[in-house]
Design an enzyme around this catalytic site. Structure first.
Site, PDB file in Angstrom:
ATOM      1  N   GLU A  31       2.564  66.126  68.146  1.00 11.43           N
ATOM      2  CA  GLU A  31       2.513  66.510  66.730  1.00 11.43           C
ATOM      3  C   GLU A  31       1.832  67.876  66.600  1.00 11.43           C
ATOM      4  O   GLU A  31       0.702  68.063  67.036  1.00 11.43           O
ATOM      5  CB  GLU A  31       1.750  65.452  65.913  1.00 11.43           C
ATOM      6  CG  GLU A  31       1.503  65.817  64.455  1.00 11.43           C
ATOM      7  CD  GLU A  31       2.777  66.186  63.705  1.00 11.43           C
ATOM      8  OE1 GLU A  31       3.639  65.314  63.556  1.00 11.43           O
ATOM      9  OE2 GLU A  31       2.916  67.358  63.268  1.00 11.43           O
ATOM     10  N   GLY A  72       1.362  69.405  63.571  1.00 15.05           N
ATOM     11  CA  GLY A  72       0.626  69.522  62.312  1.00 15.05           C
ATOM     12  C   GLY A  72      -0.217  68.293  62.054  1.00 15.05           C
ATOM     13  O   GLY A  72      -0.795  67.713  62.969  1.00 15.05           O
ATOM     14  N   PHE A 126      -0.949  64.445  61.240  1.00 12.02           N
ATOM     15  CA  PHE A 126      -0.323  63.154  61.513  1.00 12.02           C
ATOM     16  C   PHE A 126       0.266  62.591  60.223  1.00 12.02           C
ATOM     17  O   PHE A 126      -0.342  62.680  59.161  1.00 12.02           O
ATOM     18  CB  PHE A 126      -1.378  62.186  62.066  1.00 12.02           C
ATOM     19  CG  PHE A 126      -0.966  61.543  63.347  1.00 12.02           C
ATOM     20  CD1 PHE A 126      -0.991  62.260  64.530  1.00 12.02           C
ATOM     21  CD2 PHE A 126      -0.535  60.224  63.374  1.00 12.02           C
ATOM     22  CE1 PHE A 126      -0.603  61.678  65.724  1.00 12.02           C
ATOM     23  CE2 PHE A 126      -0.147  59.632  64.562  1.00 12.02           C
ATOM     24  CZ  PHE A 126      -0.181  60.355  65.738  1.00 12.02           C
ATOM     25  N   GLY A 128       3.268  63.485  58.937  1.00 13.21           N
ATOM     26  CA  GLY A 128       4.421  64.297  58.552  1.00 13.21           C
ATOM     27  C   GLY A 128       4.456  64.699  57.092  1.00 13.21           C
ATOM     28  O   GLY A 128       3.451  64.646  56.373  1.00 13.21           O
ATOM     29  N   THR A 129       5.645  65.079  56.665  1.00 12.67           N
ATOM     30  CA  THR A 129       5.843  65.696  55.344  1.00 12.67           C
ATOM     31  C   THR A 129       5.586  64.720  54.205  1.00 12.67           C
ATOM     32  O   THR A 129       4.835  65.016  53.268  1.00 12.67           O
ATOM     33  CB  THR A 129       7.281  66.241  55.251  1.00 12.67           C
ATOM     34  OG1 THR A 129       7.475  67.181  56.301  1.00 12.67           O
ATOM     35  CG2 THR A 129       7.534  66.917  53.906  1.00 12.67           C
ATOM     36  N   CYS A 130       6.243  63.566  54.256  1.00 14.77           N
ATOM     37  CA  CYS A 130       6.197  62.641  53.114  1.00 14.77           C
ATOM     38  C   CYS A 130       4.768  62.307  52.737  1.00 14.77           C
ATOM     39  O   CYS A 130       4.378  62.393  51.578  1.00 14.77           O
ATOM     40  CB  CYS A 130       6.987  61.377  53.470  1.00 14.77           C
ATOM     41  SG  CYS A 130       6.850  60.091  52.239  1.00 14.77           S
ATOM     42  N   HIS A 173      16.447  40.850  27.397  1.00 14.80           N
ATOM     43  CA  HIS A 173      16.566  41.545  26.123  1.00 14.80           C
ATOM     44  C   HIS A 173      15.190  41.674  25.496  1.00 14.80           C
ATOM     45  O   HIS A 173      14.424  40.713  25.525  1.00 14.80           O
ATOM     46  CB  HIS A 173      17.481  40.760  25.174  1.00 14.80           C
ATOM     47  CG  HIS A 173      17.589  41.414  23.824  1.00 14.80           C
ATOM     48  ND1 HIS A 173      18.314  42.576  23.628  1.00 14.80           N
ATOM     49  CD2 HIS A 173      17.042  41.081  22.634  1.00 14.80           C
ATOM     50  CE1 HIS A 173      18.215  42.930  22.350  1.00 14.80           C
ATOM     51  NE2 HIS A 173      17.446  42.048  21.731  1.00 14.80           N
TER      52      HIS A 173
END
Ligand code: FAD
Length: 466
Positions: free
Chosen positions: A31, A33, A35, A37-39, A448
């Site tokens: 890795e 960056g 740990f 990742g992006t998300c 409803h």
């Protein structure tokens, strides 16, 4: 040179590969960056945690329309930012600590590059080889290479991408957001709600151009009194005059200059294949840099799989997660830890959400795409304002369009309005499992007067052949 049975590059969705089948496999995780990742760190999760308070502010502003006065609704940037990252950062740190603690896992905190078949050189100076490799190295925000000043990330100087903007010390007074996709629109919502004077520049003649035309037009109308959305407008030059950025734009009004404190570049994302030297390992790429994979998510090199943004045409976390489950299964089979047939991708519909204000959610082709493909289809558009809960909301913009075959197979749904991303889930389910539109509408009760009656009525409104 260390050799491992399995090397995983990237700890976003790649980190979720290690099921119980890998407990005695010698695994290395690389890795470059943070740990997770992006998300987790700079994507889905923090953005939505910023969107929610932004929604609250806008709902307070909207409340007058339903006879409620909420005065001076405002967001505390520092408090929100610190709350969000106080929750996220320990999860990232904990994920890393857990992997480091596992006896069969080696964690390399370094950038990896292929130098040959399943052979990697790391930025730390090490080299590793492996029997099997999973490439889960994701994508990154692109910059404006042809506009000096906006061709590099410079958070201290006021040029951000999604990677940096959520950790700003203070809110700027003015912000130019360049881009018209979902990342740009979500940030435009967040920062406009937080009181920033936002200008959003979009090159095309409509924003969110992957959406149904009526949805993106409705979006543009809905945000018009919240921030300055400029279509058919490009940034052609940028200079910092010592106090502020001056962005030169070209658009319908000709050439103009916008003075701003900060620029957020949200002009798309590119797969990280170039930084991996994919070709050195025999990994072929598509025209747009994505790794070529087959339906089992095998790359063009033996014993090398890929998943997520590095290979997927959908840059979506739920797609990356699904692909991770397939690769986990197939790698376990290949490593002899699971006696099963390999799994393949199926043709399930791929939904997405845009957590803007109003919210958007959709799956399947747009009306235009169906027409271009020559598909025979029927459609119905249900407005939120025509169901009872829409009256309660005094909803102005909400609509749901469903496209189906004349026989009743649901092909697509396109929705804009409150809670769209939750609302369309029954349609995703019906389309995925091939349920007939009128059976879905009439074969069950719909509470409803809940907002879900939008879905029921959209299905009933379809002019089906029988
Ligand atoms: C602002 C934003 C908001 C988003 N919101 C949503 C949303 O609401 N819903 C949704 O579905 N999707 C959303 N996405 C998209 C989603 O985040 C991605 O589709 C998903 O995270 C991709 O996962 P991945 O595992 O493929 O890659 P990533 O999570 O990006 O993981 C790749 C990892 O590989 C590492 N890496 C890269 N190259 C190397 C190398 N050479 N060596 C070592 N390590 C390397 C990276 O550091 C990274 O940690 C959003 C994205 C952004 C940017």
């Amino acid at each position: 040179m260390p050799h491992h049975e399995l090397v995983i590059i990237g700890t976003g969705s790649g980190n979720s590969l290690l099921t119980e089948h890998f407990d005695d496999v010698d695994v290395a995780i690389i890795e470059a960056g943070r740990f997770g990742g992006t998300c987790l760190n700079v994507g889905c999760i923090p953005t939505k945690m910023f969107v929610l308070p932004a929604d609250r502010v806008e709902q307070a502003h909207d409340a007058a329309r339903i006879g409620v006065t909420i005065e001076r609704a405002r967001a505390d940037w520092a408090a929100i930012r610190d709350r969000i990252f106080a929750r996220i950062d320990p999860i990232a740190d904990g994920g890393e600590e857990y992997r480091v603690s596992q006896p069969n896992v080696t964690v390399y905190k370094a950038e990896a590059r292929f130098t040959g078949d399943r052979r990697l050189s790391l930025s730390s100076g090490e080299e590793v080889t492996a029997d099997h490799v999973v490439v889960a190295a994701g994508s990154r925000a692109v910059l404006l290479e042809d506009v000096p000043g906006l061709d590099r990330l410079d958070p201290a100087g006021g040029v951000h991408t999604s990677d940096t903007v959520m950790r700003m010390d203070t809110l700027p007074r003015r912000m130019v957001i360049i881009g018209g996709g979902f990342v740009a629109c979500e940030f435009a919502h967040i920062f406009a709600a937080f009181g920033v004077d936002v200008v959003q520049l979009q090159r095309s003649d409509r924003v969110l151009k992957q959406e149904e035309v009526e949805v993106s037009a409705t979006y543009a109308t809905a945000v018009a009194d919240r921030y300055d959305l400029r279509l058919r407008t490009v940034a052609t030059a940028a200079r910092y005059d010592g106090e502020q950025w001056v962005i030169t734009t070209r658009g319908p009004e000709g050439e103009t200059e916008i003075e701003t404190d900060m620029v957020l570049l949200a002009v798309g994302r590119t797969p990280n294949t170039d930084r991996l030297d994919a070709a050195a390992a025999g990994l072929q790429t598509e025209w747009d840099g994505r790794l070529v994979v087959d339906e089992q998510l095998r790359t063009t090199a033996p014993q090398v799989w890929a998943l997520g943004d590095i290979c997927s045409e959908h840059q979506l976390k739920h797609v990356a997660n699904h692909e991770a489950r397939i690769v986990a299964h197939n790698a376990a089979v290949a490593l002899g830890r699971l006696d099963a047939e390999p799994r393949t991708l199926d043709d399930r519909v791929v939904p997405h959400g845009v957590f803007s204000y109003p919210q958007i959610a959709a799956f399947g082709p747009t009306r235009e795409e169906l027409q271009v493909r020559g598909v025979e289809f029927v459609s119905y558009t249900q407005r939120f304002s025509d169901v009872a809960y829409g009256w309660a909301l005094e909803d102005q913009y909400g609509l749901l369009t469903v496209h189906a075959t004349p026989e009743g197979r649901i092909l697509a749904a396109h929705c804009i309005g409150p809670d769209s991303s939750t609302l369309i889930q029954p349609l995703i389910q019906a389309a995925t499992f091939g349920q007939h539109a009128h059976e879905v509408a009439r074969g069950q009760y719909w509470i409803h007067p809940a907002l879900a009656e939008v879905v029921e009525n959209a299905l009933l409104g379809l002019p089906l052949a029988n």
